[in-house]
Structures are given as structure tokens and as C-alpha cells.
Motif scaffolding. Sequence first.
Motif, mmCIF file in Angstrom:
data_model
loop_
_atom_site.group_PDB
_atom_site.id
_atom_site.type_symbol
_atom_site.label_atom_id
_atom_site.label_comp_id
_atom_site.label_asym_id
_atom_site.label_seq_id
_atom_site.Cartn_x
_atom_site.Cartn_y
_atom_site.Cartn_z
ATOM 1 N N ASN A 169 60.765 23.940 19.453
ATOM 2 C CA ASN A 169 61.790 24.594 20.276
ATOM 3 C C ASN A 169 62.963 23.653 20.553
ATOM 4 O O ASN A 169 63.010 22.948 21.557
ATOM 5 N N LYS A 170 63.949 23.649 19.623
ATOM 6 C CA LYS A 170 65.068 22.717 19.733
ATOM 7 C C LYS A 170 65.924 22.979 20.967
ATOM 8 O O LYS A 170 66.553 22.085 21.524
ATOM 9 N N GLU A 171 65.960 24.262 21.427
ATOM 10 C CA GLU A 171 66.813 24.604 22.568
ATOM 11 C C GLU A 171 66.433 23.812 23.816
ATOM 12 O O GLU A 171 67.289 23.515 24.657
ATOM 13 N N MET A 219 75.430 27.324 13.603
ATOM 14 C CA MET A 219 75.074 26.853 14.952
ATOM 15 C C MET A 219 73.755 26.095 14.900
ATOM 16 O O MET A 219 73.556 25.125 15.642
ATOM 17 N N ASN A 220 72.843 26.518 14.016
ATOM 18 C CA ASN A 220 71.562 25.812 13.927
ATOM 19 C C ASN A 220 71.780 24.319 13.698
ATOM 20 O O ASN A 220 71.128 23.481 14.320
ATOM 21 N N LYS A 221 72.732 23.984 12.827
ATOM 22 C CA LYS A 221 72.941 22.557 12.541
ATOM 23 C C LYS A 221 73.561 21.862 13.746
ATOM 24 O O LYS A 221 73.273 20.693 14.022
ATOM 25 N N GLY A 222 74.415 22.611 14.482
ATOM 26 C CA GLY A 222 74.982 22.041 15.706
ATOM 27 C C GLY A 222 73.894 21.763 16.732
ATOM 28 O O GLY A 222 73.859 20.691 17.356
ATOM 29 N N LEU A 223 72.991 22.725 16.913
ATOM 30 C CA LEU A 223 71.872 22.521 17.849
ATOM 31 C C LEU A 223 71.037 21.317 17.390
ATOM 32 O O LEU A 223 70.578 20.513 18.206
ATOM 33 N N GLU A 224 70.885 21.201 16.068
ATOM 34 C CA GLU A 224 70.049 20.117 15.540
ATOM 35 C C GLU A 224 70.715 18.747 15.720
ATOM 36 O O GLU A 224 70.031 17.734 15.865
ATOM 37 N N MET A 225 72.058 18.700 15.705
ATOM 38 C CA MET A 225 72.735 17.417 15.966
ATOM 39 C C MET A 225 72.412 16.958 17.396
ATOM 40 O O MET A 225 72.113 15.794 17.644
ATOM 41 N N LYS A 257 66.307 34.774 15.474
ATOM 42 C CA LYS A 257 67.349 34.013 16.180
ATOM 43 C C LYS A 257 67.767 32.784 15.382
ATOM 44 O O LYS A 257 68.966 32.559 15.138
ATOM 45 N N ILE A 258 66.818 32.004 14.928
ATOM 46 C CA ILE A 258 67.181 30.792 14.170
ATOM 47 C C ILE A 258 67.818 31.169 12.821
ATOM 48 O O ILE A 258 68.687 30.462 12.309
ATOM 49 N N THR A 259 67.446 32.319 12.274
ATOM 50 C CA THR A 259 68.036 32.709 10.981
ATOM 51 C C THR A 259 69.521 33.031 11.154
ATOM 52 O O THR A 259 70.354 32.649 10.308
ATOM 53 N N GLN A 286 69.210 37.227 5.741
ATOM 54 C CA GLN A 286 68.643 36.815 4.440
ATOM 55 C C GLN A 286 68.890 35.334 4.177
ATOM 56 O O GLN A 286 69.838 34.957 3.484
ATOM 57 N N HIS A 287 68.052 34.496 4.775
ATOM 58 C CA HIS A 287 68.224 33.059 4.541
ATOM 59 C C HIS A 287 67.848 32.719 3.098
ATOM 60 O O HIS A 287 66.860 33.245 2.579
ATOM 61 N N PRO A 288 68.639 31.851 2.434
ATOM 62 C CA PRO A 288 68.333 31.572 1.023
ATOM 63 C C PRO A 288 67.016 30.828 0.793
ATOM 64 O O PRO A 288 66.407 30.977 -0.265
ATOM 65 N N ASN A 289 66.570 30.012 1.750
ATOM 66 C CA ASN A 289 65.413 29.138 1.461
ATOM 67 C C ASN A 289 64.232 29.246 2.423
ATOM 68 O O ASN A 289 63.126 28.880 2.058
ATOM 69 N N TRP A 290 64.489 29.680 3.651
ATOM 70 C CA TRP A 290 63.432 29.637 4.660
ATOM 71 C C TRP A 290 63.177 31.035 5.214
ATOM 72 O O TRP A 290 64.125 31.797 5.420
ATOM 73 N N SER A 291 61.901 31.319 5.505
ATOM 74 C CA SER A 291 61.571 32.561 6.199
ATOM 75 C C SER A 291 61.257 32.196 7.650
ATOM 76 O O SER A 291 60.268 31.505 7.927
ATOM 77 N N VAL A 323 58.996 18.943 15.144
ATOM 78 C CA VAL A 323 58.491 19.889 14.138
ATOM 79 C C VAL A 323 59.652 20.395 13.285
ATOM 80 O O VAL A 323 59.486 20.654 12.090
ATOM 81 N N ASP A 324 60.827 20.526 13.876
ATOM 82 C CA ASP A 324 62.016 20.969 13.142
ATOM 83 C C ASP A 324 62.102 20.137 11.847
ATOM 84 O O ASP A 324 61.957 18.898 11.890
ATOM 85 N N SER A 325 62.305 20.780 10.703
ATOM 86 C CA SER A 325 62.102 20.095 9.422
ATOM 87 C C SER A 325 62.980 18.849 9.268
ATOM 88 O O SER A 325 62.521 17.815 8.764
ATOM 89 N N GLU A 326 64.239 18.941 9.723
ATOM 90 C CA GLU A 326 65.154 17.802 9.563
ATOM 91 C C GLU A 326 64.696 16.618 10.412
ATOM 92 O O GLU A 326 64.750 15.461 9.989
ATOM 93 N N HIS A 327 64.268 16.940 11.633
ATOM 94 C CA HIS A 327 63.883 15.889 12.578
ATOM 95 C C HIS A 327 62.526 15.305 12.204
ATOM 96 O O HIS A 327 62.289 14.114 12.397
ATOM 97 N N GLY A 384 73.438 25.653 4.398
ATOM 98 C CA GLY A 384 74.706 26.398 4.333
ATOM 99 C C GLY A 384 74.492 27.880 4.623
ATOM 100 O O GLY A 384 75.453 28.617 4.836
ATOM 101 N N GLY A 385 73.222 28.296 4.616
ATOM 102 C CA GLY A 385 72.923 29.690 4.977
ATOM 103 C C GLY A 385 73.363 30.690 3.926
ATOM 104 O O GLY A 385 73.856 30.317 2.855
ATOM 105 N N PRO A 386 73.214 31.995 4.227
ATOM 106 C CA PRO A 386 73.531 33.026 3.231
ATOM 107 C C PRO A 386 75.028 33.160 2.948
ATOM 108 O O PRO A 386 75.405 33.783 1.956
HETATM 109 C C1 DXP Z 1 63.247 25.061 8.599
HETATM 110 C C2 DXP Z 1 64.182 24.485 9.556
HETATM 111 O O1 DXP Z 1 64.011 23.407 10.040
HETATM 112 C C3 DXP Z 1 65.382 25.250 9.882
HETATM 113 O O2 DXP Z 1 66.042 24.710 11.007
HETATM 114 C C4 DXP Z 1 66.239 25.210 8.669
HETATM 115 O O3 DXP Z 1 66.721 23.926 8.536
HETATM 116 C C5 DXP Z 1 67.315 26.199 8.738
HETATM 117 O O4 DXP Z 1 68.116 26.056 7.651
HETATM 118 P P1 DXP Z 1 69.651 25.634 7.691
HETATM 119 O O5 DXP Z 1 69.719 24.295 7.064
HETATM 120 O O6 DXP Z 1 70.258 26.731 6.893
HETATM 121 O O7 DXP Z 1 70.115 25.640 9.109
#
Ligand code: DXP
Length: 387
Positions: A126-128, A218-224, A209-211, A200-205, A151-155, A179-181
Motif C-alpha cells: 500500500n504505497k499510499e 500518477m503511479n510513478k509519482g506516488l512511487e517517487m 485504482k493502480i491501473t 488495459q495495462h500492457p504488462n501487469w494485471s 512489495v511494490d515491484s520497483e521498491h 508508460g502504461g497503455p
Molecule cells: C507491479 C507494480 O509494481 C506496479 O506499480 C507497476 O509498476 C505499474 O506499472 P507502471 O510502471 O506502468 O506504473
Amino acid sequence: MQQQKKRIAIFGSTGSIGTQALDVIEANPDLFEVEILTAHTNDELLVQQAIQFNPNAVVIVDERKYEKVKQALASTDVKVFTGEQSLEEVAAFDTYDMMLAAIVGFAGLKPTLKAIENKKAIALANKETLVVAGDIVMQKAVENRVPVIPVDSEHSAIFQCLVGEARNKIDKIILTASGGPFRGRKPNFLLNVKRDHALQHPNWSMGAKITIDSATLMNKGLEMIEAKWLFNLAPEQIQVVIHPQSIIHSMVQFEDGSIKSQMGLPDMKLPIQYAMAFPQRIPNNFPRYDFKKINTLTFEEPDLKTFRNLALAIDALAKGGNLPCIMNAANEIAVWAFLRNRVGFLDMTDIIEKAMNHVKFIAKPTLDEYLESDAEARNYTASLIQM
Ligand SMILES: CC(=O)[C@@H](O)[C@H](O)COP(=O)(O)O
Ligand SMILES: NC(=O)C1=CN([C@@H]2O[C@H](COP(=O)(O)OP(=O)(O)OC[C@H]3O[C@@H](n4cnc5c(N)ncnc54)[C@H](OP(=O)(O)O)[C@@H]3O)[C@@H](O)[C@H]2O)C=CC1
Ligand SMILES: [Mn+2]
């Protein structure tokens, strides 16, 4: 000698992360057992999970579903709780070892804080929680000597790159974004996109909300902002690069210029399993990345002029205080409204920007001030949408 099983409390067990965590637990019955499961509205799945995993307690937050869940579990020993406050009640139990924080949005904050005060390890999806009150959450974790394992994949990627590097300074981290859809699209296209396309996310299901957050960047902004708090970084040490294949999950550059990355197919079970089993790596049968099949990895600059949500988040990261909390609240309402076709894709950015300019800035908020800023931003945003 037989290892003691780790007792896991999954907050948000009916979601995308929650159900994948249960798959990991099912595949590793000698390592993990389920102690608590919580759901918001999905009573049927919660009951199914409770019958399969036999936890000590479950929470169905939606009080209208309480009787149904209670009846369905009447012949078991599972204790059933309901209402928002019961999330904190069960987070205060002594009978678990680790909370998997997999509720979506601001609703995850209070139970996670309670688990930290209760000295339980946190596997944080829960990144929020960190976007809203990262300083308070991390400070409490230090005071209570509680590990917060991403748990967030990048982190998770960055965390994995940092194992064995405690003495070495980080120059910067590089967060990868798919980069998203709508990667490469311009505002005239985005003006008319609808929820089904954005989902329709290209890589992740993932959950809805996160999609949507991935589609707006915004997901990447939240992740920064999440990365700032997890790894104690200055804003200028956090870079975003678009990597459409989502094979490199993120990178760390050290003082000597060396860059470490963590790679693999896009599959959340791996970071979930890594966080739950840390520091152990456990074998699995997840599909492996094959260099012969995906042999081109590419990188681009993010388009901040088109995907203005990322620019807003970079601003919130730089200014700090309650601004990320305000942005997050406005974003949650805007995404909610977009998913119901109440606002357009680009309207979301305008709404968030207005809320960030409207709610009073507080440089060093208390927890109560964060909660008030969240409520004020939600009310203001809702009034803009006329909800
Ligand atoms: C799986 C995961 O960690 C998501 O946060 C994912 O990274 C979302 O993909 P984007 O890179 O498109 O935001
Ligand atoms: N999905 C993914 O691959 C990734 C997710 N994350 C993060 O993990 C978190 C969960 O995401 P995801 O699993 O996709 O989300 P989902 O929408 O799939 O699941 C959300 C979970 O939270 C519960 N929930 C929703 N609202 C509330 C509330 N107000 N109070 C209590 N519980 C609530 C839902 O219950 P119910 O379904 O019963 O209504 C469900 O169990 C998010 O913060 C997300 O950003 C991070 C990286 C990757
Ligand atoms: Mn992510």
C-alpha cells in the motif's frame, strides 16, 4: 530442525495483491500460515479464503455483509469482525508476525500504523500509506524497530539491489515505468479515452485504482514519494525512466557509477514472496525471463507535458509537507470518478492541481493534520465533481 511458520495477516486479502499472496502461502505451507484476512466488500471471496486457510480472524469492513459472513463461518473457529475500526482492532492482535499491507488507498494508513505500534513486521504494498504520512510511518517504524519491506515491484527491486550495500552511498535510484497503455499518446488523444481502455495495462494485471494511476503516470509519482521515505533519499536522487517491457524493475546507481538492477518477468508473486520470506529466497515455479524471447530492452524519457500527473507529483515531492497527502486524496477521488465515467481522463489532472492549490500548505504536519488535509482535499475535490 523444523522452522517456525511465519504467521501472516493479509489486510486486503480479496484484492490483486492479497489473492496472489495467498497463492504464495498455499505453495509454501511449511513456511507460512494465515492468521488474519480482511476484505472491504467481497464477502463471498473472503468466506472462501477463510474456509481454505482457517485464519484466527477475518474482517468484513462493510457492515451490511457481517451477518452473511458470520453465518457462512458459523461451523468454524474463525472470529468475524466488521466496521472500519475493526481493522485497527485486529492489527493490535499479538498472534501474527507480519502484516501484508495490501489495502488500496488511504484506508491502509491507520491499520498499518497500528501494526507498527504493535511491533509487527510490515510487507508494504500500500504505497499510499507512505505518500500520505511517510515521515510519521517511517519514524514509528524506527522507534518500534519494525522492518518495512517493500512489495511494490520497483521498491522491491531497489531493496534487493541494496542488500549487502549498507556501507555504500546511493548516488541515485532509477525507477522504471512501463508508460502504461497510452505511452506515446498526446493530449488530443487522451481527451476522449474511456475507463475500459485505460484499464488495459500492457504488462501487469492489477486492481482498478493502480491501473488507472499507471495510465496517468500518477503511479510513478506516488512511487517517487514512496521511494523517498523507504530509502531516505533527496528528491534529486530519484529519477524515472520509461521502460516499456517492464523487465528491469528498477535500478540503483552507487557513488562509483556502478548501476545494479533487479530483473525478471512482470509477476507480483516474486516481490510478494520476497517480502514475506525475507531474508530467505525460496524456490518457486514462476515462469522465467528468457533473453532469447524478449531480447530488446528500451528506455525513454517520460513526457511530463502530456502526463501532467507525474509533474504534479514531482512538485509535491519537492515541496513536501502535506502536499503529497492532498495530492493523494484528490487523486483517489478523481480516479474513483473517472472509473464511473463522471470525469474525463485529462480532467483528473486539473482536479488534482486545483486541490493542491486550494488546501492550506503545512510544512511539518502532525498525524491529525495529515488526516484533516486528506478530509479537506476529498471534500473539495468531491465538490468540484459535484458528487
Ligand atoms: C507491479 C507494480 O509494481 C506496479 O506499480 C507497476 O509498476 C505499474 O506499472 P507502471 O510502471 O506502468 O506504473
Ligand atoms: N496489484 C498490484 O500488482 C500492485 C499493487 N500495489 C499496491 O497495493 C495496494 C493494493 O492494490 P491491489 O491489490 O491492486 O488493489 P485491489 O483493488 O485489487 O484490492 C484492494 C483490496 O483492499 C480492500 N479495500 C478497498 N477499499 C478498502 C477500504 N476502504 N477499507 C478496507 N479495505 C479496502 C479490497 O476489498 P474488497 O475487494 O473486498 O472490496 C481489496 O481487498 C495498492 O496500494 C496498490 O497501489 C503495488 C504494486 C503492485
Ligand atoms: Mn510499482
